[in-house]
Design an enzyme around this catalytic site. Structure first.
Site, PDB file in Angstrom:
ATOM      1  N   GLU A  76       0.820  -1.218   0.000  1.00  0.00           N
ATOM      2  CA  GLU A  76       0.000   0.000   0.000  1.00  0.00           C
ATOM      3  C   GLU A  76       0.857   1.272   0.000  1.00  0.00           C
ATOM      4  O   GLU A  76       0.583   2.235   0.704  1.00  0.00           O
ATOM      5  CB  GLU A  76      -0.999  -0.047   1.168  1.00  0.00           C
ATOM      6  CG  GLU A  76      -1.981  -1.186   0.934  1.00  0.00           C
ATOM      7  CD  GLU A  76      -2.959  -1.443   2.044  1.00  0.00           C
ATOM      8  OE1 GLU A  76      -3.318  -0.501   2.740  1.00  0.00           O
ATOM      9  OE2 GLU A  76      -3.367  -2.603   2.184  1.00  0.00           O
TER      10      GLU A  76
HETATM   11  C1  LIG Z   1       2.610  -9.746   0.300  1.00  0.00           C
HETATM   12  C2  LIG Z   1       2.224  -8.708  -0.717  1.00  0.00           C
HETATM   13  C3  LIG Z   1       0.908  -8.326  -0.815  1.00  0.00           C
HETATM   14  C4  LIG Z   1       0.513  -7.398  -1.801  1.00  0.00           C
HETATM   15  N1  LIG Z   1      -0.820  -7.131  -1.975  1.00  0.00           N
HETATM   16  C5  LIG Z   1      -1.217  -6.376  -3.047  1.00  0.00           C
HETATM   17  C6  LIG Z   1      -2.612  -6.234  -3.382  1.00  0.00           C
HETATM   18  O1  LIG Z   1      -3.486  -6.768  -2.699  1.00  0.00           O
HETATM   19  N2  LIG Z   1      -2.932  -5.530  -4.494  1.00  0.00           N
HETATM   20  C7  LIG Z   1      -1.991  -4.936  -5.274  1.00  0.00           C
HETATM   21  O2  LIG Z   1      -2.357  -4.310  -6.263  1.00  0.00           O
HETATM   22  N3  LIG Z   1      -0.664  -5.043  -4.984  1.00  0.00           N
HETATM   23  C8  LIG Z   1      -0.265  -5.753  -3.902  1.00  0.00           C
HETATM   24  N4  LIG Z   1       1.075  -5.900  -3.609  1.00  0.00           N
HETATM   25  C9  LIG Z   1       2.051  -5.171  -4.384  1.00  0.00           C
HETATM   26  C10 LIG Z   1       2.692  -4.025  -3.590  1.00  0.00           C
HETATM   27  O3  LIG Z   1       1.763  -2.998  -3.443  1.00  0.00           O
HETATM   28  C11 LIG Z   1       3.957  -3.626  -4.336  1.00  0.00           C
HETATM   29  O4  LIG Z   1       4.925  -4.620  -4.046  1.00  0.00           O
HETATM   30  C12 LIG Z   1       4.469  -2.268  -3.946  1.00  0.00           C
HETATM   31  O5  LIG Z   1       3.584  -1.271  -4.400  1.00  0.00           O
HETATM   32  C13 LIG Z   1       5.848  -1.991  -4.532  1.00  0.00           C
HETATM   33  O6  LIG Z   1       5.905  -2.297  -5.870  1.00  0.00           O
HETATM   34  P1  LIG Z   1       7.060  -3.253  -6.422  1.00  0.00           P
HETATM   35  O7  LIG Z   1       7.195  -4.404  -5.501  1.00  0.00           O
HETATM   36  O8  LIG Z   1       6.796  -3.521  -7.837  1.00  0.00           O
HETATM   37  O9  LIG Z   1       8.380  -2.414  -6.245  1.00  0.00           O
HETATM   38  P2  LIG Z   1       9.001  -1.378  -7.299  1.00  0.00           P
HETATM   39  O10 LIG Z   1       7.983  -0.356  -7.645  1.00  0.00           O
HETATM   40  O11 LIG Z   1       9.650  -2.117  -8.386  1.00  0.00           O
HETATM   41  O12 LIG Z   1      10.108  -0.696  -6.405  1.00  0.00           O
HETATM   42  C14 LIG Z   1      11.327  -1.337  -6.043  1.00  0.00           C
HETATM   43  C15 LIG Z   1      12.056  -0.436  -5.055  1.00  0.00           C
HETATM   44  O13 LIG Z   1      12.293   0.840  -5.652  1.00  0.00           O
HETATM   45  C16 LIG Z   1      11.717   1.868  -4.862  1.00  0.00           C
HETATM   46  N5  LIG Z   1      11.193   2.894  -5.774  1.00  0.00           N
HETATM   47  C17 LIG Z   1      10.377   2.733  -6.835  1.00  0.00           C
HETATM   48  N6  LIG Z   1      10.130   3.898  -7.424  1.00  0.00           N
HETATM   49  C18 LIG Z   1      10.802   4.839  -6.720  1.00  0.00           C
HETATM   50  C19 LIG Z   1      10.945   6.247  -6.828  1.00  0.00           C
HETATM   51  N7  LIG Z   1      10.336   6.947  -7.786  1.00  0.00           N
HETATM   52  N8  LIG Z   1      11.709   6.884  -5.929  1.00  0.00           N
HETATM   53  C20 LIG Z   1      12.328   6.201  -4.929  1.00  0.00           C
HETATM   54  N9  LIG Z   1      12.230   4.877  -4.775  1.00  0.00           N
HETATM   55  C21 LIG Z   1      11.478   4.201  -5.652  1.00  0.00           C
HETATM   56  C22 LIG Z   1      10.612   1.195  -4.081  1.00  0.00           C
HETATM   57  O14 LIG Z   1      10.286   1.902  -2.895  1.00  0.00           O
HETATM   58  C23 LIG Z   1      11.241  -0.149  -3.795  1.00  0.00           C
HETATM   59  O15 LIG Z   1      12.094  -0.041  -2.700  1.00  0.00           O
HETATM   60  C24 LIG Z   1       1.485  -6.816  -2.631  1.00  0.00           C
HETATM   61  C25 LIG Z   1       2.831  -7.183  -2.502  1.00  0.00           C
HETATM   62  C26 LIG Z   1       3.199  -8.132  -1.573  1.00  0.00           C
HETATM   63  C27 LIG Z   1       4.639  -8.562  -1.513  1.00  0.00           C
END
Ligand SMILES: Cc1cc2nc3c(=O)[nH]c(=O)nc-3n(C[C@H](O)[C@H](O)[C@H](O)COP(=O)(O)OP(=O)(O)OC[C@H]3O[C@@H](n4cnc5c(N)ncnc54)[C@H](O)[C@@H]3O)c2cc1C
Length: 642
Positions: A425
Site C-alpha cells: 500500500e
Molecule cells: C505480500 C504482498 C501483498 C501485496 N498485496 C497487493 C494487493 O493486494 N494488491 C496490489 O495491487 N498489490 C499488492 N502488492 C504489491 C505491492 O503494493 C507492491 O509490491 C508495492 O507497491 C511496490 O511495488 P514493487 O514491488 O513492484 O516495487 P518497485 O515499484 O519495483 O520498487 C522497487 C524499489 O524501488 C523503490 N522505488 C520505486 N520507485 C521509486 C521512486 N520513484 N523513488 C524512490 N524509490 C522508488 C521502491 O520503494 C522499492 O524499494 C502486494 C505485494 C506483496 C509482496
C-alpha cells in the site's frame, strides 16, 4: 525529448491529475508544512465515544471466541493456510461486513472500531487480519462505498458483507510503485454493453480465493488539448467469469497464511455496469481508496507494539545478567523507553487519523500517509529492538521455546510478519515522495506554472509571476515572525509546553527552508530525494510530537499528577527533537553528490571485483513443488449468518 522522458512525463501527469484536491476540513499536516502550527485542529484530542467503544469491545469478544476455537497462529505460519472453518466462522459473525453499511447487510462499524478490530485480530494472527483488511480496506467494498452507484452497492455489498471475499488488483509484473504505467486493458465492445479485460495482475492479496475483484485497467485514450491522454478505469470483476485464471500462488517470508497470486485475464467479459465511477477515474479511485484503506496497516503496527510491550515486561524483569535485571542496563533501557514512547505515539497517530477519516470531510491524505510511513518504519525498528532484548530467544521459534519448556514468545514470526508493512500500500520511499509532493504543494502550484508551464495552463507566465509575487510578499515575511501555539494548555508540564513552542517555531523554519531549497534547485529538486525525505521526516516528527502532546493534554486533564505520562511524552518529544536537528543539518550539509557517484558506479558494474569467493552457479534443484491454490470460496448458503 527521449521516449523514456516522454513516458515518465506522461505517467507523472496522470498521477498529478489523479490527486484529490478539494476538501472542507483543512489538514493539520498541510498547514504545518506551510509554517502554520494549527494545534486547534487536533486539540482537544478527538476520542471514541463510550457507546461506540462498547460496540467495538463486545465485537472483539466474539472475534476472540472464534479465533481461539479455530486458529492456531503458529500452525497458520507453518502450513501456510488460514483454516477454512475459521474464515467461515468469521463470516458467520459478520466480520467480512464490518465496515459495510447496515443498509447493505454489513455491521456498519465506525472506522475507529474497524481499525481496533483488525488490529486485535492481527495481534493474534497476522494472516487472518490480512484476509479481512484486504477485503474491506482496499477490496471491492471500499471503492464501491466511495464511488459506486446505488445499483452497484445494492448488487454487490450484501454479497460481500456475507463473506464473498474480495481483492484489490492494481500491481502488475512490470508496474508496482508507478501504477500509471499499467498495461492491463479493458476494451469496450462496439455497442458499449461490455468490456474485454486482458492482462496480468501480480501479488493480489485474496486474489486466488476471491469471488469479486476491483481491477484497474487501461481503457481507450482521450484526446486532451490535441494530445492522447491515457485513461485508467476501475471495474468490479466476478472471478467466475470465463478467461479469469490464477496462474501462480505466491509464497512469502511472513504472513504465510494469506492467499496471494498472479492473476491472468484473457478476454474476460465484464458488463459495462461494473465500471466504478467514470472511465478515466480508475487511478483516482485507487489512490483515494488507499487514503483510508492504508490506515489499517499502521493500526496493526500500533497493536503489535502494544502486544510486544505487554509480553516483554516479565522478561526484562526476570532475566538477570551481570547481577541485575536486564532493564537496568541502560543500553536495554533505551530500547524499552523507545518502545514505550513510540507505541504511545503510534497509537495517538492512529487514533487521530481514524477520527479524521470518520469525519468524512477532512483532508487526510497527509495524515494517513504519515501514519503509514511513521508506524511501519517505527514498528519495524521496534521489532528489531524487541528481538535484541530477547537475545538468543528472540531468534528462536516459539515452538522450539515451548518444546524446551520456556515461554513461547513468537518474536521471530512477528518480525517476519511485520516486514511487509513497509512495502504494501505504498512503499516507504513512495510514501516519502507522496508526502513531499503534498508538502511542497504551496510552492509547486505557484512556481511550476512559471518554470515549466503545462499545455492548456489557465494563467500566462506573466500572470503566474504576478500571482506568485503577491503570495510570497505576504507569506515569506510571516515565516520569520515569532510563532505562537494559539491555544491554552492547562495540563502539560513546562517542558511539554516548551515542546509545543518548539513545534510552532520549527514549522516556520521548515516552511522557509523548503522554500529556499525549492528556489535553489527549481524543477531539479525532484531528484534530491534524500533532501525531500529529510523534510518529510521533520514534518512527520513534528506531527508525531503534536499528536502525542494533544493526547497527553487530554489524559492529564483527568489525572494531572501522572508524572510517568509526563516523562513518557517528554522523552518522546526530546528524542524527536534530536532527529529533527539531524535532519535539518542534512538539508544544508550532506554527501549526496558522492552517494550518487558511488551508486551509479555500482549499477554500472564498476565494483564487480568484489565478487570474489561467492557462489556464482545456477543450481535449480531446490524446487519445493507445484504452487498450491487452496479453494476457500465459502458457498453462499454457508455464509448466511445463522
Ligand atoms: C505480500 C504482498 C501483498 C501485496 N498485496 C497487493 C494487493 O493486494 N494488491 C496490489 O495491487 N498489490 C499488492 N502488492 C504489491 C505491492 O503494493 C507492491 O509490491 C508495492 O507497491 C511496490 O511495488 P514493487 O514491488 O513492484 O516495487 P518497485 O515499484 O519495483 O520498487 C522497487 C524499489 O524501488 C523503490 N522505488 C520505486 N520507485 C521509486 C521512486 N520513484 N523513488 C524512490 N524509490 C522508488 C521502491 O520503494 C522499492 O524499494 C502486494 C505485494 C506483496 C509482496
Amino acid at each position: 525529448m527521449a521516449s523514456h522522458d516522454h513516458e515518465k512525463q506522461a505517467a507523472m501527469d496522470l498521477a498529478e491529475d489523479s490527486r484529490q484536491t478539494s476538501w472542507d476540513h483543512p489538514s493539520f499536516v498541510a498547514e504545518l508544512f506551510k509554517g502554520n502550527f494549527r494545534f486547534d485542529l487536533i486539540s482537544p484530542f478527538p476520542e471514541q465515544n463510550a457507546e461506540d467503544k462498547r460496540i467495538g469491545d463486545e465485537y472483539m469478544e466474539k472475534v476472540r471466541v472464534v479465533m481461539e476455537q479455530y486458529i492456531d497462529p503458529e500452525k497458520v505460519d507453518r502450513e501456510e493456510e488460514v483454516p477454512r472453518e475459521a474464515l467461515r466462522a468469521l463470516a458467520d459473525i459478520g466480520c467480512f461486513g464490518l465496515k459495510i453499511p447496515k443498509e447493505y447487510g454489513g455491521l456498519g462499524m465506525s472506522q475507529t472500531n474497524y481499525n481496533r478490530i483488525v488490529s486485535y485480530i492481527a495481534s493474534y494472527c497476522a494472516s487472518t487480519s490480512v484476509y479481512i483488511s484486504s477485503h474491506l480496506s482496499i477490496g471491492v467494498p471500499q471503492p464501491l462505498k466511495l464511488f459506486g452507484t446505488k445499483a452497484q452497492k445494492e448488487k454487490f455489498l450484501p454479497r460481500l458483507a456475507k463473506g464473498a471475499i474480495s481483492a484489490f488488483a492494481l500491481t502488475e509484473p512490470s508496474v508496482g510503485s508507478d501504477p500509471a504505467k499499467m498495461a492491463t486493458t479493458a476494451t469496450p465492445s462496439e455497442d458499449g454493453s461490455y468490456y474485454l479485460l486482458n492482462g496480468e495482475k501480480l501479488w493480489c492479496t485474496n486474489g486466488p480465493v476471491a469471488e469479486l475483484l476491483v481491477v484497474m485497467c487501461v481503457t481507450p485514450p482521450k484526446i486532451v488539448n490535441g494530445k492522447e491522454k491515457k485513461q485508467i478505469s476501475a471495474f468490479v470483476v466476478d472471478t467466475d467469469t470465463p478467461g479469469f485464471e490464477v496462474v501462480h500462488v505466491c509464497r512469502f517470508m511472513g504472513v504465510r497464511g494469506i492467499q496471494n497470486g498472479l492473476l491472468r485475464f484473457t478476454n474476460v467479459k465484464v458488463p459495462a455496469e461494473n465500471l466504478i465511477g467514470k472511465t478515466g477515474d480508475g487511478l483516482k479511485i485507487a489512490l483515494t481508496t488507499l487514503n483510508t484503506g492504508r490506515l489499517t496497516v499502521p493500526a496493526t503496527c500500533a497493536g503489535g507494539g502494544k502486544a510486544a510491550l505487554r509480553h516483554l515486561q516479565d522478561w526484562v524483569n526476570d532475566r538477570v545478567q551481570w547481577g541485575a535485571p536486564i532493564h537496568k542496563h541502560q543500553a536495554v533501557g533505551k530500547k524499552l523507553a523507545d518502545a514505550a514512547s513510540n507505541t504511545f505515539a503510534m497509537e495517538a497517530i492512529n487514533d487521530l487519523a481514524c477520527a479524521l477519516a470518520e469525519r468524512g470531510d477532512a483532508d487526510i491524505r497527509l495524515e494517513s500517509a504519515m501514519a503509514k510511513y511513521y508506524c511501519t518504519e517505527t514498528g519495524w525498528k521496534m521489532c528489531d529492538d524487541v528481538l535484541q532484548v530477547r537475545g538468543g530467544r528472540g531468534f528462536e521459534t516459539a515452538a522450539s521455546l515451548r518444546a524446551r519448556g520456556e515461554k513461547p514468545m513468537a518474536v521471530e514470526m512477528s518480525m517476519r510478519n511485520a516486514r511487509i508493512s513497509r512495502i504494501i500500500e505504498g512503499t516507504s520511499e513512495i510514501m516519502q515522495l507522496f508526502i513531499a509532493r503534498e508538502a511542497m504543494d504551496t510552492h509547486v502550484s505557484r512556481v511550476m506554472p512559471i518554470l515549466m508551464p503545462r499545455p492548456g495552463q489557465k494563467d500566462s507566465k506573466f500572470q503566474a509571476i504576478l500571482k506568485a509575487f503577491k503570495f510570497y510578499a505576504l507569506w515569506y515575511p510571516k515565516t520569520w515572525m515569532p510563532a505562537s501555539i494559539g491555544v491554552t494548555t492547562k495540563h502539560l508540564s513546562k517542558s511539554n509546553v516548551d515542546h509545543l513552542h518548539y513545534i510552532a517555531r520549527t514549522a516556520k523554519r521548515l516552511a522557509r527552508t523548503m522554500f529556499h531549497t525549492m528556489a535553489k534547485f527549481g524543477p531539479k529538486l525532484e531528484f534530491e530525494q534524500l533532501v525531500l525525505a529529510s523534510f518529510v521526516d521533520i514534518g512527520t516528527d513534528l506531527f508525531a510530537m503534536s499528536t502525542c502532546l494533544a493526547r497527553a493534554e487530554k489524559l492529564l486533564s483527568r489525572n494531572p499528577n501522572d508524572e510517568d505520562l509526563q516523562n513518557l511524552v517528554d522523552y518522546f518529544c526530546s528524542s524527536a527533537r534530536e532527529r529533527i536537528k539531524n535532519n535539518l543539518m542534512h538539508v544544508s550539509r550532506n554527501h549526496n553528490r558522492l552517494l550518487n557517484k558511488v551508486s551509479r558506479a555500482y549499477a554500472a558494474g564498476k565494483f564487480a571485483w568484489m565478487d570474489d569467493a561467492i557462489y556464482k552457479g545456477t543450481a535449480t534443484h531446490f524446487d519445493d513443488g507445484a504452487p498450491k491454490r487452496v479453494s476457500l470460496n465459502i458457498p453462499q448458503e454457508e455464509q448466511v449468518p445463522k
